[in-house]
Design a protein around this motif. Structure first.
Motif, short mmCIF file in Angstrom:
data_model
loop_
_atom_site.label_atom_id
_atom_site.label_comp_id
_atom_site.label_asym_id
_atom_site.label_seq_id
_atom_site.Cartn_x
_atom_site.Cartn_y
_atom_site.Cartn_z
N ASN C 60 0.83 -1.21 0.00
CA ASN C 60 0.00 0.00 0.00
C ASN C 60 0.86 1.26 0.00
O ASN C 60 0.54 2.24 -0.68
N ALA C 61 1.95 1.24 0.74
CA ALA C 61 2.83 2.42 0.79
C ALA C 61 3.43 2.71 -0.59
O ALA C 61 3.51 3.87 -1.01
N LEU C 63 2.18 1.87 -3.53
CA LEU C 63 1.11 2.33 -4.43
C LEU C 63 0.79 3.80 -4.15
O LEU C 63 0.58 4.59 -5.08
N VAL C 64 0.75 4.18 -2.89
CA VAL C 64 0.48 5.57 -2.54
C VAL C 64 1.65 6.45 -2.98
O VAL C 64 1.46 7.56 -3.50
N ALA C 65 2.86 5.97 -2.81
CA ALA C 65 4.04 6.79 -3.12
C ALA C 65 4.13 7.15 -4.60
O ALA C 65 4.54 8.26 -4.96
N ALA C 67 1.66 6.97 -7.04
CA ALA C 67 0.44 7.28 -7.79
C ALA C 67 0.46 8.68 -8.41
O ALA C 67 0.15 8.85 -9.59
N GLU C 68 0.84 9.67 -7.65
CA GLU C 68 0.60 11.04 -8.07
C GLU C 68 1.85 11.90 -7.94
O GLU C 68 2.51 11.89 -6.90
N HIS C 69 2.15 12.64 -9.00
CA HIS C 69 3.26 13.60 -8.95
C HIS C 69 2.97 14.75 -9.91
O HIS C 69 3.83 15.16 -10.68
N ARG C 160 10.52 10.41 -1.15
CA ARG C 160 9.73 9.19 -1.02
C ARG C 160 10.59 7.98 -0.65
O ARG C 160 10.09 7.00 -0.09
N LEU C 224 -0.79 0.39 -11.85
CA LEU C 224 -2.03 0.44 -11.08
C LEU C 224 -2.13 1.75 -10.32
O LEU C 224 -3.17 2.42 -10.31
N ALA C 225 -1.03 2.15 -9.70
CA ALA C 225 -1.02 3.38 -8.91
C ALA C 225 -1.37 4.58 -9.80
O ALA C 225 -2.22 5.40 -9.47
N ALA C 228 -5.02 5.21 -10.71
CA ALA C 228 -5.82 5.95 -9.72
C ALA C 228 -5.63 7.45 -9.92
O ALA C 228 -6.59 8.23 -9.90
#
Lengths: 270, 270, 270, 270
Positions: C60-61, C63-65, C67-69, C160, C224-225, C228
Motif C-alpha cells: 500500500n505504501a 502504491l500511494v508513493a 500514484a501522483e506527482h 519518497r 495500477l497506482a 488511480a
C-alpha cells in the motif's frame, strides 16, 4: 450468450488457405498487391469494390488533407508517450489515435450524419436550404454545436475546404453533399448568429458521401490519415526527440490552486 | 530538465499560418491534396521527398500485402473492444494497433535491422552468403529467433513473398536486400537445422530498403496498413457484430486450474 | 498453431457458475468483498494469498508513493486525450497508461531485476558491495543507465525513498533488497563518476521484493497506482478542463526547422 | 485559442518543490505514505478528503467486487496483446482498459446518473417508486436499456449485489440510492415486461453514491479495479501464456461469408 450457430463468428472480409489469401473475393497476390494503391485498397477493404476514378481521387485527397497539421494535441500525446516508452512505437501510435474523439477528428463522422439527415429530409427534389435551416435550428435548440463549422485558427474558410471541393469537382464526384454543406454554411449566420465557416471536418464528408463512401466508416478516414502522420512524427521523435520538451513547456507556467501544508515553499510544480 | 533554448520543441514536418498549411516545405493545398496518393504521401511525410516510381510501387505493394489477413488476434481484440465500447471507434483501433508488437508485426523492423547489419558486414563487394551465415549463427548462439522466417500457416514460402519480390523487380527497385533475405533463407537449414522460409515480415524490409525506405520507420508500415484493415473490420462490426461471439468462442472450452471452495459446482467459467 | 488440448486456454485466477464467483480459490462474495482492502486484493489476485501485515503495509505504501506527482507527461497525454474525446474516459486512461514505459515508470521493474541479479550473484552470505560494484560496472561497460538512480528534480534522494524505507522497517519487511539498493548507491560515485541517488523507482522494488512481491509483476505497481491518479486528473478535467491549454502551452514557442514555400509568412505553427 | 492567463494550466491535485511533494494539500511523505491504504488514497485523490469508515468500507468493497470475473473480453484482448507484444505490458493493460466502454463497465456510471435523476426527481420527501416508474418508462419510450439491470450469466440477482448491500448496511453507508436501485428493480417487471434483476453495475453506484462518491468519477471505479485484475492476468500470461490459444479458439469455427476466386479451396481462415 446462447450457445449455437448464432455465436459462430462470421466475416465477409477475408479468408485463406495455406497457399492463398482471399480479400473481399479477390486473390490478394494475383489481383491486389502491385495492382492497387494503398488509398484505393482502403476503399476496397471497406466496400469490396475497387473505387472508380472519382472515388479514388476524392478519397486520396481527403486522406492527404487531414493527415498532418503540425504538433496538434494527439501528436504531442504520441511523442510524449514515445519519449517515455521508446521501445513500443505501437503504444505511442495508439495514444495518438485515442485523440480522434468526438471533439476533434470525430467531427467528420458527425458532420456526415448531419448532412445525411438533411439529404433525406430534403428528398430528391426538395429545398436544401430549407432542410439545412431546419436541421441547424434543431441543433441550436438542443444547444449543440454545428459539427464541422468554425475553426480556432482558420477564421476564414479553412484552405483545405476549397481545395477538396476543387478536387471533387475536377474528378466529377457527386456534388449533392457539397451543396448541402454550403447550404448549412449559408444559414448559420442567420440561425446561429455567428459566421462559422465550413472547416475540413465538414468538407471531408461532403466530398466523400458524393462518391459513395460508407457513412459508418467516415470516422476511419481521419484515423487512418492521422496514423500516417503519427508514424512520421514518431520517426522524427526517434532521431530528434522533443517529447519531454513538449511536456516541460506545457506546464512551465502551471498554477497550483489547491492548499499547501504549513511552511511549503512553492517550486516548479511538475 | 534544463530551462532554455534546448527545451523548445522543434519539428521539420509542418508549420502553418491562418491561410496556409506547409508540410515538408510544400503548400498542402497547392502541391499535395489532389496531386499525391495517400500511400505516396506517407513516404513524403516520412522523408520530405515524393517517392519515385519504384519507391511508390514498392511501398504501396507492401502496405497492401500486410494490411489484411482475416480475424487475426489484433482484429479480434479490436472487435471485442468495439463491442464493449461502440461509441469509441478510436479505442478499438488503438486496441488493435497495440497488437503490433515485437512478436507479430514488429518482425518487419527487426528483420530490416538484421538485413542492414548483414549489408554493412558484407560491404559493397563482400560475400552475402558468408555474412548471412555469420549473422544467423550469432542469433542462434544467443538463442534468438531469425526475424521474418517461418510461418504457422504458410509452411512453404508465404505467397506474398514471391509477389512482393515480383513487384520489386518489375518496378526496378534495388535488389540488394532481396538478395540478403534470400541468402539468409539459404543458410538457415544448415545453421538452424530447420527449413524456415522467408515470410512476409522479411519480404517487406527486403523490398523497402531497396528503394530507400527509412529503417527507423519500418515498424510503421505494418501499423499503418493494419489500421486500414482494422477500420474495415470495425465498420463490419458495427453492422454485423461478432465481438462477443469471438469472446464466447475463445473461452468455451477454457480450463480452470486453480482451487475452488468447498461445495463449488463448476459452471461455464466466464 | 497445433490443434488439440494444448490450445485450450487455462487460467488459475478465476472461475464461476451462475451463483458463485471464485477468485484464487476463495468465494468472492463470502470471503473477499468487505473482508479485504483493494490494495491487499491486488496482492491476492497476483499471488493467491492474502498479504501478511508487512506485505500489506509495504505494498500500500508503494502504491500511494508512486500514484501522483502532478502534471507529468502521461497525465498531460491523458488530459489532452479527454479534451479531444470527452465521452471516452477509458481512452484517456489508456493514453496515460501507455506512458508507463521503459524510460519512465518501467524503471521499477528494471531496477527490481537488477537487484535480483545482485542478490543471486552475492548469494546468502556474500559481499553485497562487491556484487553491486560488479553489476554497476557491467551496466557501465554496456553504456546503460543504472535503473532507479538519479532524478531530474530531486537531486538529493527523492523524499519518497526515505519514507518507503521507514515504512518497510516499521512493518518489519525484509531488508535484504534495501541493503542491495543502498549498496548500489554507495558504489555509483566511484564506478560511474556521478553521485546519482536512489530514486523512487529503485525504492519500490527494494521494499517490495523484501516482502515477497513477485518480480514479474513489479511493472504493474506503478501502472495500477498511476491509474488511480489518472482517474483523479480526468475527473478534474471534466469540471476544470486544461487539456487544450496544456497543448497550447506545449507548442507556444515551437520552432519549425523545415523549408517553406516561396512567400510563406510564418504564423503560429499549430 | 486565446492567448493569455486563461490558457495557463491549473490543477488542484498536486504540486512539489525539490524536497516535498504535496497532494491535495497534504505532504505525501509525512501524511500519506504509510498512513493511508491505496483504496482510501484513491478517494483522497478524487476528493481531497480522507474517507470516513463507511466510505472506506464501501469503496474498497466495490473495487474488490468488480475487479475480477475470469477471462472476460477485455482480459482476452489484453492477453492477446501481450502475446503479440510481450515487452510492452503497458500496451496490454491499455488494450484491456479500452474495453471499459458504455456497454460493459461503463454501465456503473450510466446507472449512477440514472439513480441521481430519480433522486432529484423524487426530492427529499417524495415517492421513490413513482419517480423510478417515470424514469424507467422514459427509458423504455426512448427504446433504451435500463442501465445496470439484467445479466447474461446471473439470471437471479448477481451474488455481488446482495454482498455489496450488506457491506453498505454494516458500514452504515447511506441507503437512499440502494432504495432507489431497488425501487427501479421493483417497477421493471411491470413497465418493461421482463424480470431484470439488479446487477453489479447498478449496485456499485447504489452503494457509492450513498457515501458521497463523486458522480463524475464513477466510471473510474471499474477501470481502476479492472486494472488490478489485468495486471494479475498479464503476470499469469508471462508465465503461462494463453494469448494465442484464446485467439485460435475464437476463430476455430469461423465462417467466411464473402466470395472466393475461382478454384479456391477453403482452409482454416485465420
Amino acid at each position: 450468450m446462447k450457445i449455437g450457430k448464432a455465436t459462430l463468428p462470421r466475416t465477409a472480409i477475408s479468408t485463406s488457405n495455406a497457399e492463398r489469401i482471399v480479400v473481399r473475393g479477390a486473390d490478394l497476390c494475383d489481383a491486389l498487391i502491385g495492382h492497387v494503391s494503398f488509398g484505393d485498397y482502403f476503399w476496397f477493404l471497406l466496400t469490396g469494390e475497387k473505387p472508380g476514378p472519382a472515388a479514388s481521387a476524392v478519397l486520396n485527397a481527403t486522406l492527404v488533407a487531414i493527415a498532418e497539421h503540425g504538433l496538434v494535441p494527439s501528436v504531442q500525446a504520441a511523442r510524449m508517450t514515445l519519449a517515455a516508452a521508446p521501445d513500443a512505437m505501437q503504444g505511442a501510435v495508439a495514444a495518438g489515435v485515442l485523440g480522434s474523439g468526438s471533439v476533434i477528428l470525430g467531427a467528420s463522422e458527425t458532420a456526415g450524419r448531419f448532412f445525411d439527415e438533411i439529404d433525406r429530409a430534403a428528398g430528391p427534389s426538395g429545398d436544401l436550404a430549407a432542410a439545412a435551416r431546419d436541421a441547424v435550428a434543431r441543433l441550436r435548440a438542443a444547444k449543440q454545436a454545428i459539427p464541422g463549422y468554425g475553426h480556432p485558427l482558420h477564421k476564414a474558410r479553412d484552405p483545405r475546404v476549397a481545395r477538396l471541393f476543387e478536387v471533387s469537382k475536377a474528378a466529377k464526384g457527386g456534388q449533392r453533399f457539397v451543396q448541402i454543406a454550403e447550404a448549412v454554411e449559408g444559414v448559420i449566420p442567420d440561425v446561429v448568429g455567428k459566421d462559422l465557416r465550413l472547416n475540413v471536418s465538414a468538407a471531408i464528408p461532403a466530398v466523400l458521401l458524393g462518391v459513395g463512401f460508407p457513412l459508418n466508416a467516415l470516422k476511419g478516414v481521419p484515423m487512418l490519415a492521422r496514423t500516417a502522420s503519427l508514424i512520421a512524427h514518431l520517426s522524427e521523435e526517434l532521431t530528434d526527440p522533443i517529447g519531454f520538451a513538449l511536456s516541460y513547456q506545457a506546464v512551465r507556467e502551471q498554477e497550483y490552486t489547491g492548499a499547501v501544508p504549513a511552511g511549503f515553499v512553492p517550486g516548479h510544480g511538475a
